[in-house]
Design a protein around this motif. Structure first.
Motif, PDB file in Angstrom:
ATOM      1  N   VAL A 257       0.824  -1.217   0.000  1.00 40.70           N
ATOM      2  CA  VAL A 257       0.000   0.000   0.000  1.00 40.70           C
ATOM      3  C   VAL A 257       0.860   1.269   0.000  1.00 40.70           C
ATOM      4  N   PRO A 258       1.802   1.437   0.942  1.00 37.52           N
ATOM      5  CA  PRO A 258       2.660   2.617   0.850  1.00 37.52           C
ATOM      6  C   PRO A 258       3.519   2.627  -0.406  1.00 37.52           C
ATOM      7  N   ALA A 259       3.922   1.451  -0.885  1.00 37.88           N
ATOM      8  CA  ALA A 259       4.696   1.401  -2.126  1.00 37.88           C
ATOM      9  C   ALA A 259       3.866   1.917  -3.297  1.00 37.88           C
ATOM     10  N   LEU A 260       2.579   1.583  -3.309  1.00 36.09           N
ATOM     11  CA  LEU A 260       1.682   2.075  -4.357  1.00 36.09           C
ATOM     12  C   LEU A 260       1.552   3.594  -4.291  1.00 36.09           C
ATOM     13  N   LEU A 261       1.406   4.116  -3.083  1.00 35.16           N
ATOM     14  CA  LEU A 261       1.279   5.566  -2.914  1.00 35.16           C
ATOM     15  C   LEU A 261       2.561   6.285  -3.351  1.00 35.16           C
ATOM     16  N   GLU A 262       3.698   5.715  -3.019  1.00 34.36           N
ATOM     17  CA  GLU A 262       4.966   6.294  -3.461  1.00 34.36           C
ATOM     18  C   GLU A 262       5.051   6.323  -4.983  1.00 34.36           C
ATOM     19  N   SER A 263       4.605   5.248  -5.617  1.00 34.08           N
ATOM     20  CA  SER A 263       4.624   5.192  -7.078  1.00 34.08           C
ATOM     21  C   SER A 263       3.684   6.227  -7.670  1.00 34.08           C
TER      22      SER A 263
ATOM     23  N   SER B  96      -2.804   8.569   8.414  1.00 35.46           N
ATOM     24  CA  SER B  96      -3.058   9.915   8.903  1.00 35.46           C
ATOM     25  C   SER B  96      -2.858  10.896   7.750  1.00 35.46           C
ATOM     26  N   GLU B  97      -3.346  12.116   7.935  1.00 35.79           N
ATOM     27  CA  GLU B  97      -3.161  13.134   6.904  1.00 35.79           C
ATOM     28  C   GLU B  97      -1.679  13.366   6.639  1.00 35.79           C
ATOM     29  N   ASP B  98      -0.870  13.390   7.692  1.00 39.75           N
ATOM     30  CA  ASP B  98       0.568  13.621   7.520  1.00 39.75           C
ATOM     31  C   ASP B  98       1.222  12.482   6.747  1.00 39.75           C
ATOM     32  N   GLU B  99       0.793  11.247   7.024  1.00 36.99           N
ATOM     33  CA  GLU B  99       1.364  10.102   6.310  1.00 36.99           C
ATOM     34  C   GLU B  99       1.005  10.140   4.828  1.00 36.99           C
ATOM     35  N   LEU B 100      -0.255  10.438   4.529  1.00 28.34           N
ATOM     36  CA  LEU B 100      -0.672  10.517   3.130  1.00 28.34           C
ATOM     37  C   LEU B 100       0.061  11.633   2.400  1.00 28.34           C
TER      38      LEU B 100
ATOM     39  N   LYS C  60       0.235  16.379  -5.011  1.00 29.52           N
ATOM     40  CA  LYS C  60      -0.706  15.304  -5.318  1.00 29.52           C
ATOM     41  C   LYS C  60      -1.659  15.076  -4.146  1.00 29.52           C
ATOM     42  N   TYR C  61      -1.208  15.322  -2.931  1.00 29.91           N
ATOM     43  CA  TYR C  61      -2.106  15.202  -1.784  1.00 29.91           C
ATOM     44  C   TYR C  61      -3.220  16.243  -1.867  1.00 29.91           C
TER      45      TYR C  61
END
Length: 227
Positions: free
Chosen positions: A31-37, A98-102, A110-111
């Motif tokens: 999931v975080p890998a997808l967001l990074e991509s 969390s908002e900070d993590e996203l 992009k956020y």
């Protein structure tokens, strides 16, 4: 994400795709890998497998779900199928951030575009669903006819005009040809256009009240899905 002309097949962001593949092959959480991509993706729209994918609506709302489907198709077999299906069907990440993590994973631009999509498409759809439920309760009839009538009444109540009139205006502004067919991408574009129309033309307290009802509708839906 840049440009209004869709990129053709073969000109996608290879770095973003490779980043996701490498992260998964290393055993990282998908999931975080997808967001990074996603944060590395720069193309606003493209044609891929004969499908026109629009990742940025109106130049400002990030349709992350379309991009998630696009990226996950490139790493088929490396993500648990059940978790991938849950993401694509529920439109929610399988774990909370969390908002900070996203913001950290997606990057600030992009956020911000992600929030535009959240309020302008997801919440706006819920505003309409909530209004339709209220109108259905007021009608003495039930069934398909009642649902159609409730939908039109709700639309006029929320936006001040009928759906057909506003859809024609939207298509005219976008330069789209009149057609009985509405693609999923156009439907989202229209919803985002309606969101901005409501903010501009609506009375402040009514806009805020309808938005709160939409958020409450989403909360109730989430609770039902978890039950």
């Amino acid at each position: 994400m840049n440009g209004n002309t869709p990129e053709r097949e073969g000109l996608s962001n290879p770095e973003a795709i490779q980043h996701l593949r490498s992260a998964l092959e290393q055993g990282r959480d998908w999931v975080p890998a997808l967001l990074e991509s996603m944060s590395m993706w720069t193309i606003a729209e493209e044609v891929h497998d004969d499908r026109h994918n629009r990742y940025l609506l109106d130049g400002e709302a990030f349709d992350w779900l379309v991009l998630a489907e696009r990226l996950l198709a490139e790493v088929d077999g490396l993500v648990p199928e059940a978790e991938k299906s849950a993401l694509l069907s529920s439109s929610e990440f399988p774990r909370s951030f969390s908002e900070d993590e996203l913001r950290s994973l997606l990057g600030p631009d992009k956020y911000s575009a992600y929030l535009n999509y959240w309020y302008g498409v997801v919440v706006e759809q819920a505003v309409m669903r909530s209004a339709e439920e209220e109108e259905q309760k007021r009608l003495p009839i039930r069934g398909a006819r009642a649902r159609r009538e409730a939908a039109e009444r709700a639309f006029r109540r929320v936006y001040g005009e009928g759906r057909e009139e506003l859809h024609r205006r939207f298509r005219g502004e976008r330069g789209y040809e009149d057609s009985t067919t509405v693609t999923a991408s156009e439907a989202k574009e229209f919803t985002y256009w309606l969101f901005k129309h409501r903010l501009i033309t609506g009375e402040g307290e009514r806009v805020a009240s309808d938005t709160r009802k939409g958020l409450l509708f989403l909360h109730r839906k989430r609770e039902r899905d978890r039950a």
